[in-house]
Design an enzyme around this catalytic site. Structure first.
Site, PDB file in Angstrom:
ATOM      1  N   HIS A 116      12.569   9.893 -37.747  1.00  0.00           N
ATOM      2  CA  HIS A 116      11.244   9.311 -37.506  1.00  0.00           C
ATOM      3  C   HIS A 116      10.766   9.643 -36.097  1.00  0.00           C
ATOM      4  CE1 HIS A 116       8.655   5.562 -36.739  1.00  0.00           C
ATOM      5  NE2 HIS A 116       7.992   6.280 -37.617  1.00  0.00           N
ATOM      6  N   HIS A 154       1.525  10.070 -32.444  1.00  0.00           N
ATOM      7  CA  HIS A 154       1.304   9.003 -33.410  1.00  0.00           C
ATOM      8  C   HIS A 154       0.016   8.239 -33.156  1.00  0.00           C
ATOM      9  CE1 HIS A 154       1.636   4.863 -34.956  1.00  0.00           C
ATOM     10  NE2 HIS A 154       2.199   5.446 -35.992  1.00  0.00           N
TER      11      HIS A 154
END
Length: 263
Positions: free
Chosen positions: A15, A57
């Protein structure tokens, strides 16, 4: 076969790279995940003011860098001036081991080039980035090792009819959950995977039930973000395919202790 689509695989997916131990979404973070043996690297993409898809992100740069501003209002050259390792700490701010070490927000092209054989799970944060992501994947001939995902149906529409696998948008997931929970016939799935959390806005999702049904329709289920081995073990035993984790090494060790999946 792309391990992110393989029905017999239990991929460990880094991740944002090796996020527990390195500044997220940097080349360094993904390199660490790959070196540990992660099967794939997951990251999100935004687009700059001058149209360059970048790996980050948030819509802004404040949380992870020493800068200020919105990515869509900044040029790629402006982003490259920022220190993407500036704010990473493992001890609540006592030390910042990656600060000033030259880590930058990378372009999508740089990441694909840096990991020429690594499967990639690419989340598109905004429809504005979709065409740039498509072009980058094609330019590097990375179609067979890529899975594209987004909350946005508009972003994923760009990939319909292409040879690039894509996941379910938020409306897709909502429809499938409705059908699963109410035991309705499953609408034919255009997507190849669901990348979902265990809960959304504090409402638990029927992940285990979806994991039993989705494979019957040619769809893999990957769950984020799982850092507890006990939780990952239960998910894998329930039929979930991929574990998206901040700490790939922990999940790789766990997987080595589980029985092999057979077709």
């Amino acid at each position: 076969m792309n391990i992110l689509l393989d029905p017999t695989a239990r991929p460990v997916i880094g991740h944002r790279g090796n996020r527990a131990h390195a500044p997220e979404n940097t080349i360094e973070s993904s390199a660490q995940a790959v070196a540990l043996g992660a099967d794939a690297s997951e990251f999100a993409t935004m687009v700059t003011a001058d149209g360059i898809p970048v790996v980050n992100h948030d819509p802004t740069v404040m949380r992870t860098t020493n800068g200020l501003g919105e990515i869509e209002r900044m040029t790629f050259a402006e982003l490259r001036m920022l220190d993407a390792g500036s704010n990473f700490t493992k001890d609540s701010g006592k030390t910042f081991p990656y600060r000033g070490a030259g880590h930058r927000i990378p372009s999508l092209d740089e990441v694909i080039e840096a990991f020429p054989s690594t499967p990639l799970l690419i989340e598109i944060k905004t429809p504005l980035a979709a065409t740039g992501v498509l072009n980058a994947i094609r330019a590097h001939k990375a179609e067979e090792r890529t899975l594209v995902d987004s909350f946005s149906a508009d972003a994923l529409r760009v990939f319909e009819g292409t040879d690039i696998a894509f996941g379910a948008s938020t409306p897709d997931v909502a429809r499938l959950m409705y059908e699963v929970v109410l035991h309705r016939p499953i609408t034919p799935l255009l997507f190849r995977a669901l990348c979902i959390p265990l809960s959304y806005r504090n409402v638990p999702l029927p992940v285990k039930r979806i994991a039993r049904i989705a494979p019957e329709h040619g769809c893999r289920v990957h769950v984020w973000t799982v850092n507890d081995p006990a939780v990952a073990k239960r998910l894998w035993k329930s039929g979930v395919s991929g574990i998206i984790t901040d700490d790939p090494q922990v999940m790789l060790k766990l997987r080595s202790q589980l029985p092999v999946v057979t077709g």
